[in-house]
Design an enzyme around this catalytic site. Structure first.
Site, PDB file in Angstrom:
ATOM      1  N   HIS A  15      -1.831   9.549  45.970  1.00  0.00           N
ATOM      2  CA  HIS A  15      -1.123   9.242  44.735  1.00  0.00           C
ATOM      3  C   HIS A  15      -1.672   7.980  44.073  1.00  0.00           C
ATOM      4  O   HIS A  15      -1.584   6.888  44.645  1.00  0.00           O
ATOM      5  CB  HIS A  15       0.364   9.058  45.072  1.00  0.00           C
ATOM      6  CG  HIS A  15       1.260   8.883  43.907  1.00  0.00           C
ATOM      7  ND1 HIS A  15       2.257   7.931  43.872  1.00  0.00           N
ATOM      8  CD2 HIS A  15       1.335   9.550  42.724  1.00  0.00           C
ATOM      9  CE1 HIS A  15       2.914   8.017  42.737  1.00  0.00           C
ATOM     10  NE2 HIS A  15       2.378   8.989  42.017  1.00  0.00           N
ATOM     11  N   ARG A  16      -2.275   8.130  42.895  1.00  0.00           N
ATOM     12  CA  ARG A  16      -2.917   7.012  42.183  1.00  0.00           C
ATOM     13  C   ARG A  16      -3.947   6.325  43.087  1.00  0.00           C
ATOM     14  O   ARG A  16      -4.107   5.112  43.063  1.00  0.00           O
ATOM     15  CB  ARG A  16      -1.881   6.012  41.678  1.00  0.00           C
ATOM     16  CG  ARG A  16      -0.760   6.645  40.850  1.00  0.00           C
ATOM     17  CD  ARG A  16       0.253   5.620  40.374  1.00  0.00           C
ATOM     18  NE  ARG A  16       1.527   6.270  40.099  1.00  0.00           N
ATOM     19  CZ  ARG A  16       2.665   5.647  39.844  1.00  0.00           C
ATOM     20  NH1 ARG A  16       2.682   4.310  39.803  1.00  0.00           N
ATOM     21  NH2 ARG A  16       3.779   6.312  39.625  1.00  0.00           N
ATOM     22  N   GLU A  39      -4.833  12.046  43.041  1.00  0.00           N
ATOM     23  CA  GLU A  39      -4.053  12.155  41.810  1.00  0.00           C
ATOM     24  C   GLU A  39      -4.225  10.884  41.007  1.00  0.00           C
ATOM     25  O   GLU A  39      -4.292   9.784  41.572  1.00  0.00           O
ATOM     26  CB  GLU A  39      -2.578  12.380  42.162  1.00  0.00           C
ATOM     27  CG  GLU A  39      -1.657  12.630  40.968  1.00  0.00           C
ATOM     28  CD  GLU A  39      -0.994  11.356  40.432  1.00  0.00           C
ATOM     29  OE1 GLU A  39      -0.255  11.453  39.436  1.00  0.00           O
ATOM     30  OE2 GLU A  39      -1.242  10.255  41.000  1.00  0.00           O
ATOM     31  N   ASP A  82      -3.535   9.130  36.671  1.00  0.00           N
ATOM     32  CA  ASP A  82      -2.860   9.251  35.380  1.00  0.00           C
ATOM     33  C   ASP A  82      -3.832   8.893  34.265  1.00  0.00           C
ATOM     34  O   ASP A  82      -4.601   7.933  34.393  1.00  0.00           O
ATOM     35  CB  ASP A  82      -1.666   8.294  35.312  1.00  0.00           C
ATOM     36  CG  ASP A  82      -0.735   8.467  36.496  1.00  0.00           C
ATOM     37  OD1 ASP A  82       0.037   9.430  36.496  1.00  0.00           O
ATOM     38  OD2 ASP A  82      -0.799   7.634  37.428  1.00  0.00           O
ATOM     39  N   HIS A 138      -1.010   4.240  34.820  1.00  0.00           N
ATOM     40  CA  HIS A 138       0.240   4.989  34.876  1.00  0.00           C
ATOM     41  C   HIS A 138       1.210   4.634  33.757  1.00  0.00           C
ATOM     42  O   HIS A 138       1.695   5.502  33.039  1.00  0.00           O
ATOM     43  CB  HIS A 138       0.931   4.770  36.222  1.00  0.00           C
ATOM     44  CG  HIS A 138       2.261   5.453  36.336  1.00  0.00           C
ATOM     45  ND1 HIS A 138       3.444   4.828  35.989  1.00  0.00           N
ATOM     46  CD2 HIS A 138       2.591   6.708  36.736  1.00  0.00           C
ATOM     47  CE1 HIS A 138       4.454   5.675  36.172  1.00  0.00           C
ATOM     48  NE2 HIS A 138       3.963   6.821  36.622  1.00  0.00           N
ATOM     49  N   GLU A 165      -3.048  13.762  35.840  1.00  0.00           N
ATOM     50  CA  GLU A 165      -1.736  13.816  35.195  1.00  0.00           C
ATOM     51  C   GLU A 165      -1.830  13.229  33.791  1.00  0.00           C
ATOM     52  O   GLU A 165      -2.230  12.076  33.613  1.00  0.00           O
ATOM     53  CB  GLU A 165      -0.679  13.049  35.992  1.00  0.00           C
ATOM     54  CG  GLU A 165       0.686  13.081  35.294  1.00  0.00           C
ATOM     55  CD  GLU A 165       1.779  12.303  35.995  1.00  0.00           C
ATOM     56  OE1 GLU A 165       2.807  12.004  35.348  1.00  0.00           O
ATOM     57  OE2 GLU A 165       1.609  11.984  37.189  1.00  0.00           O
ATOM     58  N   LYS A 204      -0.241  11.475  30.906  1.00  0.00           N
ATOM     59  CA  LYS A 204       0.933  10.642  30.665  1.00  0.00           C
ATOM     60  C   LYS A 204       1.326  10.729  29.193  1.00  0.00           C
ATOM     61  O   LYS A 204       1.148   9.796  28.414  1.00  0.00           O
ATOM     62  CB  LYS A 204       0.644   9.192  31.060  1.00  0.00           C
ATOM     63  CG  LYS A 204       0.424   9.003  32.539  1.00  0.00           C
ATOM     64  CD  LYS A 204       1.629   9.415  33.375  1.00  0.00           C
ATOM     65  CE  LYS A 204       2.821   8.530  33.098  1.00  0.00           C
ATOM     66  NZ  LYS A 204       3.984   8.890  33.970  1.00  0.00           N
ATOM     67  N   ASP A 241       1.528   7.790  48.747  1.00  0.00           N
ATOM     68  CA  ASP A 241       0.867   6.510  48.486  1.00  0.00           C
ATOM     69  C   ASP A 241       0.029   6.054  49.672  1.00  0.00           C
ATOM     70  O   ASP A 241      -0.740   5.096  49.551  1.00  0.00           O
ATOM     71  CB  ASP A 241       1.911   5.419  48.200  1.00  0.00           C
ATOM     72  CG  ASP A 241       2.713   5.678  46.940  1.00  0.00           C
ATOM     73  OD1 ASP A 241       2.243   6.438  46.074  1.00  0.00           O
ATOM     74  OD2 ASP A 241       3.825   5.103  46.823  1.00  0.00           O
TER      75      ASP A 241
END
Length: 245
Positions: free
Chosen positions: A9-10, A36, A38, A51, A113, A115, A231
């Site tokens: 995640h990120r 992943e 953003d 993000h 993703e 945003k 994370d």
């Protein structure tokens, strides 16, 4: 039987400043199945990886992402908020992340993703597709968003694009958009997955977010969810070995 995917995640958000090249590099070194990130647009219409709609939380700057040019964003310190050793970290462009993954010959999944929840960023979908089509990347690419209009545009640009719906409540758990566009994946909040009854276990491939605690990772790996978004990819991969070695 396939193993549950571990999606970083990120990047490795729990151990490095989120959505920075060091975070993505750590996710690569950990052996994550997927990464992943953003994406938003800068004021000069460049694809940037961050993000929040503002730079305040994850940099030493103040203001909306869309009020900065890419060059101005590059002057911001995007790492010291996490730890002083990352003071050199900058907000990356999406191109920079692609180049990093390519340099590692990464063959996993990249989840982009959009945003577009608060600001639609007209043309952002086309810009991402342009970058994706620029060359044959070694990794697979999927798209997610809370904004279903964005996902509709992604599918209209190319029906073969894989899309994942992000949602928190059951009302978001739809399988088709406009009776035309099939949903590839569900990305629900972990609490939603825990609350549904055993008889309603989703048939569509599901990757809950954000799965960080050991007991939550144990739960997902024991249920063999399609994936987990975490994370702490290195931690998740170690726990997966206990359940799905």
């Amino acid at each position: 039987m396939r193993r549950t995917e571990v999606i970083a995640h990120r990047g490795s958000k729990g151990t490095h400043p989120e959505n920075t090249l060091p975070a993505f590099e750590e996710a690569l070194k950990a052996g994550s199945d997927g990464i992943e990130l953003d994406v938003q647009l800068s004021g000069d219409q460049e694809l940037v990886v961050i993000h929040d709609e503002t730079v305040d939380r994850t940099s030493d700057g103040h203001g909306l992402v869309g009020e900065f040019t890419l060059q101005e964003l590059k002057t911001l310190d995007a790492g010291s908020w996490f730890a002083s050793e990352y003071a050199f970290s900058r907000i990356p462009s999406l191109q920079e992340v692609f180049d990093l993954l390519n340099s590692y010959q990464y063959t996993g999944v990249l989840n982009i993703e959009f945003k577009t929840n608060k600001y639609p960023y007209p043309g952002i979908e086309e810009k991402v597709m342009e970058l994706v089509c620029r060359q044959n990347w070694p990794f697979a690419i999927e798209y997610s968003s809370f904004n279903y209009q964005t996902l509709r545009r992604v599918k209209k640009l190319d029906q073969s694009n894989k899309i994942a719906l992000l949602f928190e409540q059951s009302e978001g758990a739809i399988e088709i958009l406009d009776n035309r566009f099939l949903v590839t994946m569900w990305h629900p909040k972990l609490t939603w997955l825990r609350e549904i009854s055993e008889s309603n276990v989703p048939k569509i491939p599901t990757r809950p977010w954000t799965v960080n605690h050991s007991h939550d990772l144990d739960y997902c790996f024991s249920k063999r969810t399609y994936g987990v978004i975490t994370d702490y990819p290195a931690k998740a991969l170690a726990i997966r070995e206990k359940w799905q070695s």
